[in-house]
Scaffold this motif. Sequence first.
Motif, short mmCIF file in Angstrom:
data_model
loop_
_atom_site.label_atom_id
_atom_site.label_comp_id
_atom_site.label_asym_id
_atom_site.label_seq_id
_atom_site.Cartn_x
_atom_site.Cartn_y
_atom_site.Cartn_z
N LYS A 220 57.12 26.59 -60.31
CA LYS A 220 58.09 25.59 -59.89
C LYS A 220 59.30 26.20 -59.19
N ILE A 221 59.58 27.46 -59.50
CA ILE A 221 60.78 28.13 -58.96
C ILE A 221 60.35 29.19 -57.95
N SER A 222 60.79 29.04 -56.71
CA SER A 222 60.33 29.93 -55.65
C SER A 222 61.43 30.84 -55.11
N THR A 223 62.49 31.03 -55.89
CA THR A 223 63.57 31.90 -55.42
C THR A 223 63.07 33.33 -55.23
N PRO A 224 63.63 34.08 -54.25
CA PRO A 224 63.17 35.45 -53.99
C PRO A 224 63.30 36.35 -55.22
N LEU A 225 62.46 37.33 -55.28
CA LEU A 225 62.47 38.30 -56.37
C LEU A 225 63.37 39.48 -55.98
N LYS A 226 64.33 39.77 -56.82
CA LYS A 226 65.17 40.95 -56.62
C LYS A 226 64.78 42.02 -57.64
N PHE A 227 64.65 43.26 -57.18
CA PHE A 227 64.26 44.34 -58.09
C PHE A 227 64.79 45.66 -57.58
N TYR A 228 64.81 46.63 -58.47
CA TYR A 228 65.24 47.98 -58.07
C TYR A 228 64.25 49.00 -58.59
N ILE A 229 64.26 50.18 -57.97
CA ILE A 229 63.42 51.31 -58.37
C ILE A 229 64.27 52.57 -58.35
N ASP A 230 64.32 53.30 -59.46
CA ASP A 230 65.05 54.57 -59.55
C ASP A 230 64.07 55.73 -59.44
N LEU A 231 64.40 56.71 -58.65
CA LEU A 231 63.53 57.88 -58.46
C LEU A 231 64.32 59.17 -58.63
N LYS A 232 63.62 60.15 -59.15
CA LYS A 232 64.19 61.50 -59.27
C LYS A 232 63.31 62.47 -58.48
#
Length: 853
Positions: free
Chosen positions: A786-798
């Motif tokens: 029902k909710i189509s708002t964009p997905l926000k995410f982050y990725i941390d790398l070393k």
Amino acid sequence: MTYHKKPTSKVPWYFAPAYLLFWLVLLFAVVVPVFFSLPTGLTIQNASLNPGRFIAERAERILIDFDKIGPKVVGSHANENHTVQLLLDQLEDIRRVMQTDLFEMEIDVQVVSGAYIHWTMVNMYQGVQNVVVRFRTKASTSESYLLINSHFDSKPGSPGSGDDGAMVVIMLETLRVLATNRRPFRHPIVFLFNGAEENPLQASHGFITQHKWAKNCKALINLDSAGSGNREILFQSGPNHPWLMDIYRKSVKRSYATTFAEEIFQAGILPSDTDFRIFSTYGKLPGLDLAHSYNGYVYHTKFDSASVIPRGTLQTTGDNILAMARAFSNSSELKDPSRHAKGHNVFYDFFGYFVVYYTEATARVLNTCVAVGAVALIGISMYLMAAESYVSLGYIIRLFLRIFLLHLIGWILAFVLPLVMALIFDSADRSLTWFTSKWLIFGLYICPTLLGLSTPTLLYLSISRNDKVSAPFRLQLVDHAHTLILAILCIGLTFMGIRSSYFLMIPLLFHGISLVLNMITTLHKRSYYWSVFVILCQVIPFLYFTYLFHGLLCTIMPMMGRFGSASNPDLYIAIITIMGIMLSMGYLIPLLNIFNRPKLVFLILPVITLVIALTAMSKIGFPYRPKTNVQRVNLLEVRRVFYEFDGTVSRNESGYLFDFQDRRKHLPLAPYVDLEDLYNISDDCDKYMMCGMPIFNHRTTKSRRQAAWLPREVPLQLPGVPRLTLLRKSVNTSTESVRFEFELEGPSHMSIFVQPLEKVTVSGWSFLPDLLRRQPPFHVFFSYGKISTPLKFYIDLKKENSEFDESVMQLGISAHYVSFEHERDEETKKFLATFPPYSYVMEWPSSYERYIF
């Protein structure tokens, strides 16, 4: 003094075909009709004559409306709006006729988001829906609820009337009967109509982890489907709650249950999963898992419509669910089920008339006692045999060991011959010949099993000239050898924790009864008259095992059409057939030796095998038929683009990604579809992250190396384009790491693949951290309802050298336009039109973008 044996006369050989025909007639005159028997569905017209009864016609009318909506994929208007509104309308209709002075009903539409690790991926969902009903007696103060669950979403292209529309309407009619009948109950019932099971299992996770009523749910009745029609099978119980089976046994009108199905399912052999696992894992709910399993040929296809579901199916399942709902909601155990957890169950029904169940601890005692008792009885029998034959007991034991060794070789041959047949047909690209013509297994696997089991002892009994021990006694020793093998297996499997070892206990028990009767009547020493009691006492095991394995084959055979291309389905069917024949005919087929010329009779078996094998190689053995027994082809129309670190495009192409669902793969399609340039993508899997393809979910991840790619010249016109935006790149010098923040916008089903480059590790991300303990690439499956708002995410790398101005990871975005609300381009329509009428293509457009950051 020389002892002369009394002459023994055998039965004339021409009675042998009648002996074999008797068992065949018993199968088709008793077992098959009982298996397929369904009650007459009650109609609305005679509802007044059946107060408090489930009315199948009312459920059927709702199912027809459900069917008309069409496919109900998560995120589609059909699933999120139309179907939800249908359910709400039906619930309001029930509220209007409810006995409001006795009951109260609360309806809640849950819109829920969450995530959990499913197999090898993060299964993330946003805004999926549940329609939840709490129904209770007003006078009740209980805070312990019974949960009844089914799902209303479907696979792409399928209206889902069998999976799981039939169970949805059964729940609605069950609720209506409870609400309109003046029979109060002790504990409230929660009816959960979940809207994202096929995605997989998302809405049930959202309910059990987040809904306000979830903590009060103490037991579960889960309703699902792997087919359409006939009766529902209970294939999971508990775990560790025997009281559940006690209620099932006492309440259901027509039982269909077996521990064997539970152990097969929980071993992960079958390509299925249900919400039951989610409720058990995340809610610790004990319960019963039931499903329709017949006619799996239409399962997850466009042919899974209301028209293939008999009204009698709705009636028999509805009667059972209504009875269980009443029984569970009035049970004392529901108040605190943890007090009644006492270990696993062994359970099985007999022809649907009654259920036998007991604890695993009881099974160990029972199986051991029966097996040891059977061995003791054959010891007594051999002692009496020695006395009657005027030979030593040691002589009889040596003779028995010789026959035991030969019969053991027969057991080995009984397994080897059918398996060799399965391998031969597979190597000749002729697997699945029985997929439509089920009767072919009679010659392919049943006759070789019987031939292998019987040949060594048949030859021995025919050529041996032992004047000290009579032929009837030697034939008894063959039965004793069979008993000893069963007893050893029974004890071994029992203490290995295999609850289905009750299979071996049953023929041992009834054969032990025949031994006792023969000793009491002294028929054991009167020529071949002892065989009468053996035959009579094996009638019930024969009926039970043919009933059980007929049902099992009716379930498993269609599943082999979606079992994948990596394994030989004929081996599975051969093994199931071998088990059924050994258990149902193991004591009966050696008795052909009571007839004259037994070798002539046994010659029938290889002749039948040869004739049916040749028939299977003909057009009759072609597996597929339009509409009823189709070949499943999963197909993605793909546009894939590879972006390099500097933003340039190194690859931009379109094509079709095939995920063949059965062993024959593309061969049946070749005469119709131009597949000249089709190739296996296994080499691409060695070069590119996730094979450089828009892998859909955990199942296609597992089978990706068996997939095939067909390039197309005309670029694919997608219904839309997913948009990945790099919001921010932040280097943290103190932690020597870099964080990439993204926003992803696209269709309702997408996947994110993350592969750190050499000497780089993913130290954290916004998704579930537990997946990072596994080996990359990491897979996040994301879907929304029902909710189509964009997905926000982050990725941390070393990175070891902390140089973050160069490439550190590959990021793949897979977007899937699974609903038919998205248009296919003209080139795709032309391509799909070339597929033969006996195929069903589950397809949708998809895209894959590979980025390097």
